[in-house]
Design an enzyme around this catalytic site. Sequence first.
Site, mmCIF file in Angstrom:
data_model
loop_
_atom_site.group_PDB
_atom_site.id
_atom_site.type_symbol
_atom_site.label_atom_id
_atom_site.label_comp_id
_atom_site.label_asym_id
_atom_site.label_seq_id
_atom_site.Cartn_x
_atom_site.Cartn_y
_atom_site.Cartn_z
ATOM 1 C CE1 TYR A 121 -4.324 -1.488 0.944
ATOM 2 C CE2 TYR A 121 -2.867 -3.124 1.901
ATOM 3 C CZ TYR A 121 -4.121 -2.750 1.457
ATOM 4 O OH TYR A 121 -5.151 -3.641 1.527
ATOM 5 C CE1 TYR A 160 -2.059 -6.375 4.340
ATOM 6 C CE2 TYR A 160 -3.056 -6.306 2.161
ATOM 7 C CZ TYR A 160 -3.138 -6.095 3.533
ATOM 8 O OH TYR A 160 -4.300 -5.602 4.071
ATOM 9 N NE ARG A 170 -6.146 -10.300 5.893
ATOM 10 C CZ ARG A 170 -7.185 -9.603 5.410
ATOM 11 N NH1 ARG A 170 -7.110 -8.292 5.305
ATOM 12 N NH2 ARG A 170 -8.302 -10.206 5.048
ATOM 13 C CG HIS A 173 -7.834 -7.731 0.981
ATOM 14 N ND1 HIS A 173 -6.709 -8.327 1.506
ATOM 15 C CD2 HIS A 173 -7.833 -6.466 1.445
ATOM 16 C CE1 HIS A 173 -6.068 -7.451 2.263
ATOM 17 N NE2 HIS A 173 -6.723 -6.312 2.230
ATOM 18 C CG HIS A 175 -9.576 -2.567 2.110
ATOM 19 N ND1 HIS A 175 -9.789 -3.000 3.399
ATOM 20 C CD2 HIS A 175 -8.283 -2.873 1.828
ATOM 21 C CE1 HIS A 175 -8.665 -3.535 3.876
ATOM 22 N NE2 HIS A 175 -7.735 -3.477 2.935
HETATM 23 FE FE LIG Z 1 -5.875 -4.582 3.106
#
Ligand SMILES: [Fe+2]
Lengths: 254, 182
Positions: A121, A160, A170, A173, A175
């Site tokens: 991110y 990630y 994770r 995905h 959000h």
């Molecule tokens: Fe996330």
Amino acid sequence: MTPQPETQAVIDAEIAATAHAYEQAGVEETQPRVDYAPYRSSLLRHPTKDPHHADPEGIELWAPCFGERDIDPLEADLTIQRGGEPQGEKMLVTGRVVDGDGRPVRRQLVEIWQANAGGRYIHKRDQHPAPLDPSFTGVGRCLTDDDGTYSFTTIKPGPYPWRNHLNAWRPAHIHFSLFGTDFTQRMITQMYFPGDPLFALDPIYQSIVDPKARERLVSTYDHDLSVPEVLMGYRWDIVLTGSHRTPLEEEDHQ
Amino acid sequence: MSTLTATPGQTIGPFFHYALPFDGDRELVAPGTPGAVLLHGTVTDGAGAPLQDALVEIWQADPAGVVPQRTGSMRRDGHTFTGFGRSSTDITGRYTFTTLEPGSVDGGLPFFGVTVFARGLLNRLFTRAYLPLDGAEPDALLTSVGDRAGTLVVERDEHGLRFDVRLQGEGETVFLTYPGHS
Ligand SMILES: [Fe+2]
């Protein structure tokens, strides 16, 4: 002495125990548990008292309005925001937002954010050493159309690592943030990709203890949405809770 | 009666700050507007520690009790009151809104609708922040929550209106569920 991080096996055992207890109880649940210990950050952040039943009234029967003034149509394409083409697998994600009665949620705001193809991110607190992509912010917004349909062009996010436990990853995905026609329909969730091998290991996904309910967060690959030599298509429909406004109230406020 | 099962929620996670906040998100009116008031508070966890990664949203009527149905929250023009605001918490767990006090809608007690999201919080939470009753009779909801009703009422302080959100433990805020939620 800093404690050793817990292993995946410890988390797995807790996930399995909760799943077993859920099956034994035989009462269907459709939302995540807020009290779900395998997700360690939830321990001090979940209410311990049951939520209190309220009949929606006044402002709660309505939702904020967004329109052309709020959103630039270009914000629905996450692959053009920085000029260059972002790295990764280009994809389209589209679907319908409907309420509990199947009615389309029209002209309403949908916001998304996601990691880049390497699972990173832009956020300053993201410690994952995977590279940032100068051509990708991972932020998108759009309004649903008159049929409740949203659509984003983006790239497939990578999985990630995070620090819930040792070797925690994770599943990939996106959000999603959603509004309905009532305040009571407001929700934020995550969309996943079919067949992810990390599903069974992920305490955030598994906090939805019902397998059928979890699957509602998994998009489907739709070959008809894929564009030859350009991108892959995924479909994911969203159902909000029921609307509480009666037709009479609609008329009163027109 | 709902016929479809709602899509499950998930946590907002830690990485929303570059996506959801927008310029003017917490200024429903420009500071200095006649009648402007600061609605603020701290979001804390079960140990009393502030949450640096929560997001609070409010949705409210205007001072006349009219439910706004106007666009423009994300590109505020300085004079349209849209009734919607969004504030991420800072390093001290504090959120702030510059807004107007809501009026009564259809004769009910005036309140802000409040939604809370956070890393570590697996689904959103709803609550109400009522204006001080100032002698008014509590409504059905406040009456039904009994001695926890105080968690739903803002306090006037030197800055404006204070509404703290305690996710867990002593003084835990009353959170709400509506028909059709499960
Ligand atoms: Fe996330």
